[in-house]
Design a protein around this motif. Sequence first.
Motif, PDB file in Angstrom:
ATOM      1  N   ILE A 110       0.836  -1.201   0.000  1.00 19.88           N
ATOM      2  CA  ILE A 110       0.000   0.000   0.000  1.00 19.88           C
ATOM      3  C   ILE A 110       0.868   1.246   0.000  1.00 19.88           C
ATOM      4  CG2 ILE A 110      -1.637   1.285   1.399  1.00 19.88           C
ATOM      5  CD1 ILE A 110      -3.183  -1.180   1.745  1.00 19.88           C
ATOM      6  N   ARG A 138       0.856   4.210  -3.083  1.00 21.11           N
ATOM      7  CA  ARG A 138       0.801   5.662  -2.958  1.00 21.11           C
ATOM      8  C   ARG A 138       1.755   6.320  -3.959  1.00 21.11           C
ATOM      9  NH1 ARG A 138      -2.637   8.881  -1.845  1.00 21.11           N
ATOM     10  NH2 ARG A 138      -3.233   7.903   0.089  1.00 21.11           N
ATOM     11  N   THR A 198       2.319  14.481  13.754  1.00 16.99           N
ATOM     12  CA  THR A 198       1.102  15.119  13.271  1.00 16.99           C
ATOM     13  C   THR A 198      -0.095  14.432  13.908  1.00 16.99           C
ATOM     14  OG1 THR A 198       1.246  13.682  11.381  1.00 16.99           O
ATOM     15  CG2 THR A 198       2.028  15.919  11.085  1.00 16.99           C
ATOM     16  N   MET A 205      -4.982   9.595  12.769  1.00 13.53           N
ATOM     17  CA  MET A 205      -6.384   9.346  12.430  1.00 13.53           C
ATOM     18  C   MET A 205      -7.283   9.838  13.564  1.00 13.53           C
ATOM     19  SD  MET A 205      -5.855   5.696  10.610  1.00 13.53           S
ATOM     20  CE  MET A 205      -7.259   5.735   9.540  1.00 13.53           C
ATOM     21  N   ILE A 252       2.751   3.537  13.451  1.00 11.74           N
ATOM     22  CA  ILE A 252       3.107   4.507  12.418  1.00 11.74           C
ATOM     23  C   ILE A 252       1.886   4.888  11.594  1.00 11.74           C
ATOM     24  CG2 ILE A 252       4.485   4.868  10.349  1.00 11.74           C
ATOM     25  CD1 ILE A 252       6.543   3.023  11.511  1.00 11.74           C
ATOM     26  N   VAL A 253       1.052   3.888  11.252  1.00 12.25           N
ATOM     27  CA  VAL A 253      -0.091   4.183  10.386  1.00 12.25           C
ATOM     28  C   VAL A 253      -1.169   4.940  11.141  1.00 12.25           C
ATOM     29  CG1 VAL A 253      -1.937   3.139   9.062  1.00 12.25           C
ATOM     30  CG2 VAL A 253       0.340   2.261   8.846  1.00 12.25           C
ATOM     31  N   SER A 261       1.347   8.517  14.106  1.00 12.68           N
ATOM     32  CA  SER A 261       2.172   9.091  13.057  1.00 12.68           C
ATOM     33  C   SER A 261       3.602   8.673  13.337  1.00 12.68           C
ATOM     34  CB  SER A 261       2.068  10.609  13.003  1.00 12.68           C
ATOM     35  OG  SER A 261       2.649  11.143  14.162  1.00 12.68           O
ATOM     36  N   LYS A 262       4.498   8.992  12.398  1.00 10.74           N
ATOM     37  CA  LYS A 262       5.894   8.640  12.612  1.00 10.74           C
ATOM     38  C   LYS A 262       6.481   9.358  13.820  1.00 10.74           C
ATOM     39  CE  LYS A 262       6.914   9.333   8.280  1.00 10.74           C
ATOM     40  NZ  LYS A 262       7.626   9.494   7.012  1.00 10.74           N
ATOM     41  N   THR A 318       8.182   5.106   3.821  1.00  8.92           N
ATOM     42  CA  THR A 318       7.139   6.116   3.919  1.00  8.92           C
ATOM     43  C   THR A 318       7.701   7.524   3.917  1.00  8.92           C
ATOM     44  OG1 THR A 318       7.213   5.857   6.290  1.00  8.92           O
ATOM     45  CG2 THR A 318       5.477   4.709   5.139  1.00  8.92           C
ATOM     46  N   LEU A 364      -6.875  -0.859   8.762  1.00 10.97           N
ATOM     47  CA  LEU A 364      -6.304   0.479   8.964  1.00 10.97           C
ATOM     48  C   LEU A 364      -5.525   0.948   7.743  1.00 10.97           C
ATOM     49  CD1 LEU A 364      -6.670   1.885  11.597  1.00 10.97           C
ATOM     50  CD2 LEU A 364      -4.356   1.341  12.177  1.00 10.97           C
ATOM     51  N   TYR A 365      -4.731   0.035   7.139  1.00 10.51           N
ATOM     52  CA  TYR A 365      -3.944   0.416   5.961  1.00 10.51           C
ATOM     53  C   TYR A 365      -4.854   0.944   4.859  1.00 10.51           C
ATOM     54  CZ  TYR A 365      -0.444  -2.890   7.777  1.00 10.51           C
ATOM     55  OH  TYR A 365       0.427  -3.568   8.535  1.00 10.51           O
ATOM     56  N   ARG A 373      -6.501   4.205   5.611  1.00  9.09           N
ATOM     57  CA  ARG A 373      -5.554   5.318   5.498  1.00  9.09           C
ATOM     58  C   ARG A 373      -5.308   5.669   4.035  1.00  9.09           C
ATOM     59  NH1 ARG A 373      -2.478   7.954   9.556  1.00  9.09           N
ATOM     60  NH2 ARG A 373      -2.231   9.891   8.451  1.00  9.09           N
ATOM     61  N   TYR A 374      -5.259   4.634   3.179  1.00  7.94           N
ATOM     62  CA  TYR A 374      -5.053   4.918   1.765  1.00  7.94           C
ATOM     63  C   TYR A 374      -6.259   5.642   1.197  1.00  7.94           C
ATOM     64  CZ  TYR A 374      -4.050   4.372  -3.113  1.00  7.94           C
ATOM     65  OH  TYR A 374      -3.808   4.635  -4.415  1.00  7.94           O
ATOM     66  N   GLU A 382      -8.419   7.492   2.656  1.00  8.09           N
ATOM     67  CA  GLU A 382      -8.535   8.876   3.109  1.00  8.09           C
ATOM     68  C   GLU A 382      -7.750   9.811   2.220  1.00  8.09           C
ATOM     69  OE1 GLU A 382      -7.207   9.343   7.008  1.00  8.09           O
ATOM     70  OE2 GLU A 382      -9.183   9.207   7.927  1.00  8.09           O
ATOM     71  N   GLY A 383      -6.793   9.274   1.487  1.00  7.32           N
ATOM     72  CA  GLY A 383      -6.013  10.089   0.582  1.00  7.32           C
ATOM     73  C   GLY A 383      -4.890  10.843   1.221  1.00  7.32           C
ATOM     74  N   GLU A 384      -4.424  10.348   2.380  1.00  7.25           N
ATOM     75  CA  GLU A 384      -3.321  11.031   3.019  1.00  7.25           C
ATOM     76  C   GLU A 384      -2.034  10.240   2.826  1.00  7.25           C
ATOM     77  OE1 GLU A 384      -4.260  11.525   7.036  1.00  7.25           O
ATOM     78  OE2 GLU A 384      -6.036  12.734   6.646  1.00  7.25           O
ATOM     79  N   GLN A 385      -0.931  10.902   3.095  1.00  8.61           N
ATOM     80  CA  GLN A 385       0.354  10.211   3.069  1.00  8.61           C
ATOM     81  C   GLN A 385       0.426   9.229   4.247  1.00  8.61           C
ATOM     82  OE1 GLN A 385       2.550  11.298   0.665  1.00  8.61           O
ATOM     83  NE2 GLN A 385       4.253   9.939   1.150  1.00  8.61           N
ATOM     84  N   ILE A 386       0.826   8.006   3.980  1.00  6.78           N
ATOM     85  CA  ILE A 386       0.893   7.036   5.072  1.00  6.78           C
ATOM     86  C   ILE A 386       2.086   7.354   5.961  1.00  6.78           C
ATOM     87  CG2 ILE A 386       1.302   4.608   5.586  1.00  6.78           C
ATOM     88  CD1 ILE A 386      -0.281   4.017   3.049  1.00  6.78           C
ATOM     89  N   GLY A 387       1.858   7.385   7.238  1.00  3.77           N
ATOM     90  CA  GLY A 387       2.961   7.640   8.169  1.00  3.77           C
ATOM     91  C   GLY A 387       2.957   9.059   8.693  1.00  3.77           C
ATOM     92  N   ASP A 388       2.035   9.885   8.221  1.00  3.30           N
ATOM     93  CA  ASP A 388       1.969  11.235   8.774  1.00  3.30           C
ATOM     94  C   ASP A 388       0.943  11.292   9.889  1.00  3.30           C
ATOM     95  OD1 ASP A 388       3.852  12.164   7.202  1.00  3.30           O
ATOM     96  OD2 ASP A 388       2.539  13.144   5.761  1.00  3.30           O
TER      97      ASP A 388
END
Lengths: 83, 256, 89
Positions: A72, A76, B100, B103, B151-152, B155-156, B250, C76-77, C80-81, C83-89
């Motif tokens: 995934i 992206r 940041t 979710m 992380i998902v 956030s990182k 990422t 969750l993966y 998150r995809y 939602e259209g956001e960068q993964i890990g932010d």
Amino acid sequence: MIEMIELVIDLLLAFCVVLTAAIVYTKDLLLAIVLAGAEGVLVATVFYLLLAPDIALVQVAAGVGISTAFFIVGLRKIGRREE
Amino acid sequence: MNGWRGSIFGVLFVVLMSSILIYAFLGYPELGFVRPLGEFYLFNTYNFENQDWWSASPNAVTGLLWDYRGYDTLYETMVFYVGIAAVAMFFEGHAKLKKTGGMTVIVRATARLVFVFTLTSAFAITIFSIKTPGGGFQGGSIMAIAYIAIIVALSKGFLPEMNIDLETAHIAKIVGLALITGLTIVPVIYSLASGSVAYAMQNQPKAWAPFGYPTFLGLTSLSGGLIIPIQLGEMVHVGMGFTIMFLLLTMREKED
Amino acid sequence: MLDVILLLSLGMFIISITMSIYRIIVGPTIPDRMLALDVVSYALTVVMGIIAVISGSPYLIVISFSLALWFFIGALYVARYMEGEQIGD
């Protein structure tokens, strides 16, 4: 009991064939990843029914959990639709 | 390659591959040839009467790890190490671990709970691998899943709060590999120092090589020699390796 | 008695898994399929527990924990995809 478990294994493998065909023919890569996750779960169950629980653990953790995450993240970068 | 040419190519490929596979299986020795090997392992790995070859671990799959196929595990781990090093070379520089929002609140709270459960199950699978199915690689993968969930979902930036950084993850990975390699070399050093016979990767004493790691934990429960530290080292190595890979993948390509 | 109940529930769970797999293959949208995959995973967890009880071996139940824990993260993966956001932010 043994016959029933063999029947379940045959059923799960038949589903795996159908899922593989769907993965090959779909143009939506996110859908392909989701279907690959489903197939991984079914294959893990087959390993479990063949009395190999440690192989099934690897399949669930590395083959389904981690590789789905990596795919995934890659999706992206390359975009969702295949032309 | 469009239309019927592609189909012909595909059919030819399938026919070729399946004929090769059928040829390979026809050349395979009959079933009776493989069976003595399995009987050897069944008879020897957990046999109280004949302790010359045993591995002192009720779970024979894990017990094989040290006395029988230890080099397999050692080189697997080193291949993994080299793979992570290659990925880290491609993405040079450091991933920015910015904190940041993540979710929604519900997902974040649940992710914290799942993190704790997953990490616990990873440690349980690793430590009890002398009795139940599992082992270092399985535990490490599950540990990596726990960190990837953090992380998902959060956030990182939450990893530095848990004292996991790129640097510390690399150091933990190297410590895990060094634990495995060091315990491999200890019997050799012992044999050089004492003048007796001992092999690299030796766990239980043999009749002609008296070196052996402790067999019993406490008085009664079998410890499988040093299987548990080996599995813990491999768990940290694999889990931190996957976490580093995920962190690096990422990364944003450009700051925006 | 207990054996009969266990076998019956095993059969019912297998039927429910079959129907959910139909939804995975056919289901029109990705969230549908993800939800169906969720149902399949939890049902398979229960099936593994039932088989461990039937065969009387506690070693067979270890994998079901990690399978049940994994699937939260799998959903969750994809969320998150989508939602259209960068993964890990």
